[in-house]
Design a protein around this motif. Structure first.
Motif, PDB file in Angstrom:
ATOM      1  N   THR A  49       0.879  -1.174   0.000  1.00  0.00           N
ATOM      2  CA  THR A  49       0.000   0.000   0.000  1.00  0.00           C
ATOM      3  C   THR A  49       0.921   1.230   0.000  1.00  0.00           C
ATOM      4  OG1 THR A  49      -1.548  -1.264   1.350  1.00  0.00           O
ATOM      5  CG2 THR A  49      -1.936   1.102   1.196  1.00  0.00           C
ATOM      6  N   SER A  70       0.607   4.253  -0.512  1.00  0.00           N
ATOM      7  CA  SER A  70       0.125   5.517   0.049  1.00  0.00           C
ATOM      8  C   SER A  70       0.254   5.576   1.568  1.00  0.00           C
ATOM      9  CB  SER A  70      -1.345   5.724  -0.323  1.00  0.00           C
ATOM     10  OG  SER A  70      -2.161   4.758   0.323  1.00  0.00           O
ATOM     11  N   SER A  71       0.484   4.442   2.202  1.00  0.00           N
ATOM     12  CA  SER A  71       0.468   4.401   3.669  1.00  0.00           C
ATOM     13  C   SER A  71       1.643   5.141   4.294  1.00  0.00           C
ATOM     14  CB  SER A  71       0.464   2.951   4.158  1.00  0.00           C
ATOM     15  OG  SER A  71       1.734   2.352   3.950  1.00  0.00           O
ATOM     16  N   SER A  72       1.395   5.690   5.468  1.00  0.00           N
ATOM     17  CA  SER A  72       2.462   6.382   6.190  1.00  0.00           C
ATOM     18  C   SER A  72       3.521   5.389   6.660  1.00  0.00           C
ATOM     19  CB  SER A  72       1.895   7.169   7.373  1.00  0.00           C
ATOM     20  OG  SER A  72       1.218   6.309   8.265  1.00  0.00           O
ATOM     21  N   GLU A  73       3.106   4.139   6.912  1.00  0.00           N
ATOM     22  CA  GLU A  73       4.074   3.106   7.305  1.00  0.00           C
ATOM     23  C   GLU A  73       5.057   2.846   6.166  1.00  0.00           C
ATOM     24  OE1 GLU A  73       4.167  -1.314   9.336  1.00  0.00           O
ATOM     25  OE2 GLU A  73       2.452  -0.786   8.099  1.00  0.00           O
ATOM     26  N   CYS A  74       4.562   2.774   4.952  1.00  0.00           N
ATOM     27  CA  CYS A  74       5.427   2.588   3.780  1.00  0.00           C
ATOM     28  C   CYS A  74       6.381   3.771   3.656  1.00  0.00           C
ATOM     29  CB  CYS A  74       4.598   2.424   2.517  1.00  0.00           C
ATOM     30  SG  CYS A  74       5.595   2.262   1.014  1.00  0.00           S
ATOM     31  N   GLU A 124       2.870   9.189  -1.156  1.00  0.00           N
ATOM     32  CA  GLU A 124       2.468   9.135   0.252  1.00  0.00           C
ATOM     33  C   GLU A 124       1.152   9.869   0.449  1.00  0.00           C
ATOM     34  OE1 GLU A 124       4.044  10.236   4.751  1.00  0.00           O
ATOM     35  OE2 GLU A 124       5.277  10.783   3.031  1.00  0.00           O
ATOM     36  N   ASP A 172      -2.191   3.375  -4.596  1.00  0.00           N
ATOM     37  CA  ASP A 172      -2.385   1.959  -4.290  1.00  0.00           C
ATOM     38  C   ASP A 172      -2.889   1.155  -5.480  1.00  0.00           C
ATOM     39  OD1 ASP A 172      -1.581   2.692  -1.761  1.00  0.00           O
ATOM     40  OD2 ASP A 172      -3.625   2.892  -1.008  1.00  0.00           O
TER      41      ASP A 172
END
Length: 164
Positions: free
Chosen positions: A74, A76-80, A128, A134
């Motif tokens: 994913t 777009s995730s902040s974790e990524c 992001e 995604d």
């Protein structure tokens, strides 16, 4: 020389195994900014070999069981985004260390260029926080070059250490 070849083969196998991940085993991660060098890494620092010093740092930045790869399914995730930033900080350190040695690390340098190119796509596309990132057809999935990059860069560092 034969012992060094055996050690290299074992390290490559370990790096390949470490890159395997089971998405169902996701665990909370914490930010790792630095990994202390082991006594073995400190000893190899005298020989100028970079892999023993930087491979553990690359692995730590990618997270246990290479969690960055799973997180960046994913984009777009902040974790990524966090993993991308942490990995690239270590990659910048590897690049600086290569420059400091004065030796040629052609395969490692080529891998660093690929990772920086993927980071540029990620930034330029505004991945992001963008749900469109995604989409499987999104250019944002180029970041997989970064998430698998720590294992690849670790292996190329070992190869370049042997040949430089």
């Amino acid at each position: 020389m034969r012992a060094r070849t055996v050690i290299t083969a074992l390290l490559l196998a370990a790096a390949a195994t470490a890159g395997c991940s089971n998405a169902g085993d996701a665990k909370p991660t914490k930010t790792v900014t630095s990994t202390p060098a082991s006594p073995a890494a400190a000893a190899t620092a005298a020989t100028g070999d970079l892999a023993p010093i930087w491979t553990p740092k690359l692995d730590a930045a990618a997270g246990p069981n290479a969690e960055a790869t799973g997180a960046c399914q994913t984009p777009s995730s902040s974790e990524c985004a966090r993993y991308i930033k942490e990995i690239m900080v270590v990659v910048d350190g590897v690049d600086a260390a290569i420059n400091k040695t004065g030796k040629r690390y052609p395969q490692s340098t080529a891998q660093i260029v690929k990772m920086r190119d993927a980071q540029k796509v990620y930034t330029d596309e505004g991945c992001e926080g963008d749900p469109a990132a995604d989409d499987p057809n999104s250019r944002c999935h180029a970041i997989m070059t970064i998430t698998v990059g720590p294992a690849t860069l670790g292996m190329t560092l070992m190869t370049d250490d042997l040949t430089s």
